[in-house]
Design a protein around this motif. Structure first.
Motif, PDB file in Angstrom:
ATOM      1  N   LEU A   1     -36.640  -9.253  17.286  1.00  0.00           N
ATOM      2  CA  LEU A   1     -37.144  -8.131  17.018  1.00  0.00           C
ATOM      3  C   LEU A   1     -38.457  -8.219  16.149  1.00  0.00           C
ATOM      4  CD1 LEU A   1     -34.117  -5.919  17.008  1.00  0.00           C
ATOM      5  CD2 LEU A   1     -35.686  -5.975  18.743  1.00  0.00           C
TER       6      LEU A   1
ATOM      7  N   LYS B   1     -35.861  -4.284  22.140  1.00  0.00           N
ATOM      8  CA  LYS B   1     -34.714  -3.622  21.594  1.00  0.00           C
ATOM      9  C   LYS B   1     -33.719  -4.738  21.611  1.00  0.00           C
ATOM     10  CE  LYS B   1     -33.434   0.447  22.569  1.00  0.00           C
ATOM     11  NZ  LYS B   1     -33.086   1.767  22.944  1.00  0.00           N
ATOM     12  N   HIS B   2     -32.883  -4.673  20.693  1.00  0.00           N
ATOM     13  CA  HIS B   2     -31.755  -6.019  20.692  1.00  0.00           C
ATOM     14  C   HIS B   2     -30.865  -5.715  21.882  1.00  0.00           C
ATOM     15  CE1 HIS B   2     -28.040  -8.001  19.320  1.00  0.00           C
ATOM     16  NE2 HIS B   2     -28.839  -8.645  18.367  1.00  0.00           N
TER      17      HIS B   2
ATOM     18  N   THR C   1     -34.532  -8.604  23.461  1.00  0.00           N
ATOM     19  CA  THR C   1     -34.960  -9.758  22.655  1.00  0.00           C
ATOM     20  C   THR C   1     -34.002  -9.617  21.232  1.00  0.00           C
ATOM     21  OG1 THR C   1     -36.275 -11.194  21.557  1.00  0.00           O
ATOM     22  CG2 THR C   1     -36.739  -8.711  21.440  1.00  0.00           C
ATOM     23  N   PHE C   2     -33.508 -10.971  20.883  1.00  0.00           N
ATOM     24  CA  PHE C   2     -32.889 -11.004  19.725  1.00  0.00           C
ATOM     25  C   PHE C   2     -33.926 -11.127  18.624  1.00  0.00           C
ATOM     26  CE2 PHE C   2     -29.326 -12.979  22.097  1.00  0.00           C
ATOM     27  CZ  PHE C   2     -28.326 -12.025  21.845  1.00  0.00           C
TER      28      PHE C   2
ATOM     29  N   ASP D   1     -27.789  -5.817  22.203  1.00  0.00           N
ATOM     30  CA  ASP D   1     -26.470  -4.826  22.067  1.00  0.00           C
ATOM     31  C   ASP D   1     -26.850  -3.565  22.189  1.00  0.00           C
ATOM     32  OD1 ASP D   1     -23.722  -4.751  21.450  1.00  0.00           O
ATOM     33  OD2 ASP D   1     -24.073  -4.980  19.085  1.00  0.00           O
TER      34      ASP D   1
ATOM     35  N   GLN E   1     -22.378 -11.948  20.021  1.00  0.00           N
ATOM     36  CA  GLN E   1     -23.742 -11.393  20.036  1.00  0.00           C
ATOM     37  C   GLN E   1     -23.777  -9.953  20.382  1.00  0.00           C
ATOM     38  OE1 GLN E   1     -24.501 -14.210  23.331  1.00  0.00           O
ATOM     39  NE2 GLN E   1     -25.746 -15.462  21.986  1.00  0.00           N
TER      40      GLN E   1
END
Length: 187
Positions: free
Chosen positions: A109, A125-126, A106-107, A128, A171
């Protein structure tokens, strides 16, 4: 045993990112999970942002479900109501609990505090960081192969690996940088 991951709606509707995530799942690098509510939220945002019409959004969901039929989970209201993370994302945490997931990608967090997930052995977790971890687990070479396949599949307009990584870097700057270094670092 494969990594079990819940994809939040916010990582399903940016199309290049979603494509990368689903292609890495198809390659067997992890097992994805989501719910109808997660897919509905993603497609609702695509429609709201003018990126898709309703009929195309319905087809998009159908393609995802057909590609990953075992990924669909619908947690009970009891599980959802027992979650302690941000109220608007409790259904996502509930899917993760039901799936016995290792991660929620997910973005957002901040909506998934460590305290709310640690009891279940789940981490947020992001994307990226998640994709960088997959470079370590599955090799950067294997991840670069996925990016090549993704770029080759994009026909309208034709897209190079560098073009795709440029879009992903908006992103996913660390992941895009890792693949760029792998692809072009020795030149």
């Amino acid at each position: 045993m494969s990594l079990i991951v819940v994809l939040d709606a916010c990582v399903i509707f940016p199309m290049p990112l979603c494509d990368t995530l689903l292609r890495t799942a198809e390659a067997g690098f992890y097992r994805p999970h989501f719910s109808q509510k997660i897919l509905d939220e993603a497609t609702r945002n695509l429609i709201k942002q003018g990126r898709m019409q309703t009929d195309k959004a319905d087809r998009y969901q159908s393609h995802i479900k057909a590609a990953f039929p075992e990924a669909m989970l619908e947690p009970s209201e009891q599980i959802i109501n027992s979650m302690t993370n941000h109220p608007k994302d409790r259904h996502v945490a509930a899917v993760a609990v039901q799936a016995k997931a290792d991660l929620i990608v997910t973005f957002n967090l901040k909506d998934f505090s460590q305290e709310s997930l640690s009891l279940f052995g789940i981490e947020a977790k992001h994307p990226d960081d998640f994709l960088l971890d997959l470079c370590d687990i599955c090799t950067t070479s294997a991840m670069a192969e996925v990016i090549h396949e993704q770029a080759e599949a994009l026909k309208n307009p034709p897209t190079t690996v560098k073009d795709l990584l440029g879009r992903l870097s908006l992103q996913l700057p660390k992941f895009a940088g890792e693949i760029l270094c792998y692809e072009y670092g020795d030149q």
